[in-house]
Design a protein around this motif. Structure first.
Motif, PDB file in Angstrom:
ATOM      1  N   ASP A   1      -7.112  -2.505  -3.710  1.00 31.16           N
ATOM      2  CA  ASP A   1      -6.968  -1.910  -5.038  1.00 31.16           C
ATOM      3  C   ASP A   1      -7.310  -2.896  -6.151  1.00 31.16           C
ATOM      4  OD1 ASP A   1      -4.817  -3.578  -4.694  1.00 31.16           O
ATOM      5  OD2 ASP A   1      -3.273  -2.090  -5.147  1.00 31.16           O
ATOM      6  N   GLU A   2      -7.729  -4.119  -5.752  1.00 27.77           N
ATOM      7  CA  GLU A   2      -8.112  -5.118  -6.749  1.00 27.77           C
ATOM      8  C   GLU A   2      -9.556  -5.585  -6.590  1.00 27.77           C
ATOM      9  OE1 GLU A   2      -5.307  -8.251  -6.277  1.00 27.77           O
ATOM     10  OE2 GLU A   2      -3.611  -7.129  -7.128  1.00 27.77           O
ATOM     11  N   CYS A   3     -10.305  -4.973  -5.658  1.00 30.80           N
ATOM     12  CA  CYS A   3     -11.711  -5.330  -5.472  1.00 30.80           C
ATOM     13  C   CYS A   3     -12.569  -4.078  -5.611  1.00 30.80           C
ATOM     14  CB  CYS A   3     -11.946  -5.990  -4.103  1.00 30.80           C
ATOM     15  SG  CYS A   3     -11.797  -4.865  -2.696  1.00 30.80           S
TER      16      CYS A   3
ATOM     17  N   GLU B   1     -17.571  -5.033  -2.492  1.00 28.56           N
ATOM     18  CA  GLU B   1     -16.952  -6.158  -1.794  1.00 28.56           C
ATOM     19  C   GLU B   1     -16.328  -5.694  -0.475  1.00 28.56           C
ATOM     20  OE1 GLU B   1     -13.883  -9.868  -2.757  1.00 28.56           O
ATOM     21  OE2 GLU B   1     -14.061  -8.187  -4.159  1.00 28.56           O
ATOM     22  N   PHE B   2     -15.679  -4.511  -0.509  1.00 31.35           N
ATOM     23  CA  PHE B   2     -15.096  -3.968   0.712  1.00 31.35           C
ATOM     24  C   PHE B   2     -16.178  -3.596   1.721  1.00 31.35           C
ATOM     25  CE2 PHE B   2     -13.284  -0.147   2.948  1.00 31.35           C
ATOM     26  CZ  PHE B   2     -12.434  -0.864   3.779  1.00 31.35           C
ATOM     27  N   ARG B   3     -17.279  -3.020   1.215  1.00 33.69           N
ATOM     28  CA  ARG B   3     -18.377  -2.640   2.100  1.00 33.69           C
ATOM     29  C   ARG B   3     -18.982  -3.879   2.765  1.00 33.69           C
ATOM     30  NH1 ARG B   3     -23.659   0.984   0.295  1.00 33.69           N
ATOM     31  NH2 ARG B   3     -24.666   1.022   2.339  1.00 33.69           N
TER      32      ARG B   3
ATOM     33  N   THR C   1     -17.469  -6.591   3.465  1.00 38.72           N
ATOM     34  CA  THR C   1     -16.523  -7.050   4.479  1.00 38.72           C
ATOM     35  C   THR C   1     -16.669  -6.248   5.764  1.00 38.72           C
ATOM     36  OG1 THR C   1     -14.936  -7.766   2.789  1.00 38.72           O
ATOM     37  CG2 THR C   1     -14.077  -7.357   4.997  1.00 38.72           C
ATOM     38  N   LEU C   2     -16.799  -4.934   5.648  1.00 38.26           N
ATOM     39  CA  LEU C   2     -16.995  -4.096   6.832  1.00 38.26           C
ATOM     40  C   LEU C   2     -18.288  -4.453   7.550  1.00 38.26           C
ATOM     41  CD1 LEU C   2     -15.917  -0.573   5.491  1.00 38.26           C
ATOM     42  CD2 LEU C   2     -14.571  -2.212   6.808  1.00 38.26           C
ATOM     43  N   GLY C   3     -19.253  -4.992   6.790  1.00 40.57           N
ATOM     44  CA  GLY C   3     -20.531  -5.375   7.389  1.00 40.57           C
ATOM     45  C   GLY C   3     -20.429  -6.528   8.362  1.00 40.57           C
ATOM     46  N   SER C   4     -19.273  -7.219   8.406  1.00 40.12           N
ATOM     47  CA  SER C   4     -19.110  -8.316   9.359  1.00 40.12           C
ATOM     48  C   SER C   4     -18.809  -7.798  10.766  1.00 40.12           C
ATOM     49  CB  SER C   4     -17.996  -9.264   8.909  1.00 40.12           C
ATOM     50  OG  SER C   4     -16.755  -8.596   8.850  1.00 40.12           O
TER      51      SER C   4
ATOM     52  N   HIS D   1     -18.423  -8.387 -12.605  1.00 39.63           N
ATOM     53  CA  HIS D   1     -17.641  -9.325 -11.792  1.00 39.63           C
ATOM     54  C   HIS D   1     -18.498 -10.542 -11.438  1.00 39.63           C
ATOM     55  CE1 HIS D   1     -14.854 -10.783  -8.757  1.00 39.63           C
ATOM     56  NE2 HIS D   1     -15.851 -10.858  -7.897  1.00 39.63           N
ATOM     57  N   GLY D   2     -17.933 -11.730 -11.562  1.00 35.59           N
ATOM     58  CA  GLY D   2     -18.649 -12.952 -11.202  1.00 35.59           C
ATOM     59  C   GLY D   2     -18.875 -13.852 -12.397  1.00 35.59           C
ATOM     60  N   GLU D   3     -18.384 -15.065 -12.300  1.00 36.24           N
ATOM     61  CA  GLU D   3     -18.476 -16.028 -13.408  1.00 36.24           C
ATOM     62  C   GLU D   3     -19.917 -16.322 -13.808  1.00 36.24           C
ATOM     63  OE1 GLU D   3     -17.535 -20.800 -14.071  1.00 36.24           O
ATOM     64  OE2 GLU D   3     -16.564 -19.699 -12.437  1.00 36.24           O
ATOM     65  N   LEU D   4     -20.780 -16.600 -12.829  1.00 36.46           N
ATOM     66  CA  LEU D   4     -22.164 -16.938 -13.140  1.00 36.46           C
ATOM     67  C   LEU D   4     -22.952 -15.715 -13.607  1.00 36.46           C
ATOM     68  CD1 LEU D   4     -22.999 -19.465 -10.280  1.00 36.46           C
ATOM     69  CD2 LEU D   4     -22.267 -19.919 -12.623  1.00 36.46           C
ATOM     70  N   LYS D   5     -22.621 -14.559 -13.060  1.00 36.82           N
ATOM     71  CA  LYS D   5     -23.305 -13.342 -13.489  1.00 36.82           C
ATOM     72  C   LYS D   5     -22.942 -13.011 -14.946  1.00 36.82           C
ATOM     73  CE  LYS D   5     -23.427 -10.147 -10.439  1.00 36.82           C
ATOM     74  NZ  LYS D   5     -23.008  -9.037  -9.560  1.00 36.82           N
ATOM     75  N   GLN D   6     -21.693 -13.194 -15.299  1.00 40.26           N
ATOM     76  CA  GLN D   6     -21.279 -12.981 -16.681  1.00 40.26           C
ATOM     77  C   GLN D   6     -22.036 -13.920 -17.616  1.00 40.26           C
ATOM     78  OE1 GLN D   6     -17.050 -13.604 -16.511  1.00 40.26           O
ATOM     79  NE2 GLN D   6     -16.614 -11.571 -15.665  1.00 40.26           N
TER      80      GLN D   6
END
Length: 342
Positions: A9-11, A15-17, A19-22, A282-287
């Motif tokens: 509920d915080e991602c 990001e979840f997808r 993770t499932l790809g592993s 989301h993402g420091e460098l992307k921002q």
């Protein structure tokens, strides 16, 4: 040491997808005929056996899939297990580009039910049940007949194809894929997209498939948003802290203002500097990249950012994009000019 748990509920969904790809899976093509006898098919790695008696299997397909009704209402469908030599065919069935997917659909064979010829295994199934499951549908089939061949299976792991056989070095040497994205600006605004229901926006991006050129990947991603792009110029190359994938962003051009709204599984919108869109991703460098783009756009001076060990570096861009033929011709012409002595 505690595991670095991530709450769902915080991602975001991506990001979840990832993770499932592993979870290493095989690759299948699911196919059926529509009411008019035309083939319909999609690539899926969400396949599993359910029961031996009766012989049941299941596959999952997203509710946003444009031809989902063909499978919800079909009498029969096939599941073709792809072999290692069928990587390109798998990518074709997964494409949303009609010029790419059309020939793949046309290659299907079978009288009462279409399937992929030359597959490792083919299951012909009667539709047994359909189960609603979140943003997907679970299609359960009762296997009527099957055929099995001899080949090395095609695997899928972390967004990339892998061959699976006696020699597993390809899996052991697998690297995280390169992600390519495009910053599209028009009228002082930048195009961002997001998944339905998500509060996080993103720069349009996609994983580079095996053997795919970055230009083709960018066109494929933007066509999913109903946007046609032209030239692309390298703009930023970096790896976000804590992430394994490297991201290569391009500044992409378009002649007409892109249409925005919800297309397929994504929503797109244009943002100007007053919206501070860098705070929406989301993402420091992307921002930092999006903020830099607006700053550079305001003064009309752009640079290419490269991530380095301790800091980043920027190489200034020239006046405009030149074709290779024109640039090469001008370079050769300059080399032939006599140099003054001194």
């Amino acid at each position: 040491m505690a595991e670095p748990w991530i709450r769902t509920d915080e991602c975001d969904a991506r990001e979840f997808r990832n993770t499932l790809g592993s979870f290493l899976t095989g690759v299948t093509v699911v196919a059926t005929y529509d009411a008019n006898g035309a083939g319909s098919a999609f690539t899926a790695n969400s396949f599993t056996s359910v029961s031996l008696d009766p012989p049941l299997i299941l596959v999952c397909l997203g509710k946003s899939y444009t031809s989902i009704d063909n499978f919800l209402n079909c009498e029969k469908f096939s599941v073709s297990f792809l072999g290692e030599p069928q990587r390109d065919l798998s990518s074709a069935f997964a494409s949303r580009d009609p010029e790419v997917k059309g020939p793949a659909i046309a290659s299907l064979v079978g009288d009462d039910c279409p399937y992929v010829e030359g597959s490792l295994t083919v299951l012909i199934c009667e539709r047994h049940n359909v189960v609603d499951a979140g943003d997907h549908i679970i299609l359960i089939g009762r296997v009527e007949r099957f055929t099995a061949g001899e080949s090395q299976p095609l695997g899928f792991y972390r967004g990339a194809y892998v061959g699976i056989g006696p020699d597993v070095r390809e899996i052991e040497q697998l690297r995280d894929p390169l992600i390519v994205g495009g910053i599209l600006s028009h009228g002082g605004k930048v195009l961002l997209c997001r998944q339905p229901g998500s509060e996080t926006w993103d720069v349009p991006s996609t994983k580079l498939a095996s053997g795919e050129r970055h230009g083709a990947a960018l066109h494929r991603r933007f066509r999913e948003l109903d946007v046609e792009i032209g030239a692309s110029v390298p703009y930023s190359l970096f790896q976000e802290p804590g992430e394994k994938s490297t991201t290569f962003y391009f500044w992409v051009q378009t002649e007409e203002e892109p249409e925005t709204g919800t297309v397929g599984e994504a929503e797109s919108a244009l943002f100007d500097a007053e919206d501070e869109p860098w705070t929406l991703v989301h993402g420091e460098l992307k921002q930092a990249m999006i903020k830099r783009f607006f700053d550079e756009m305001a003064i009309g001076r752009f640079g290419v950012y490269f991530d380095m060990m301790e800091d980043g570096g920027v190489v200034a861009l020239g006046d405009k994009l030149h074709s290779w033929q024109d640039w090469n011709a001008s370079t050769l012409s300059a080399q032939k000019k006599p140099r003054s002595g001194g």
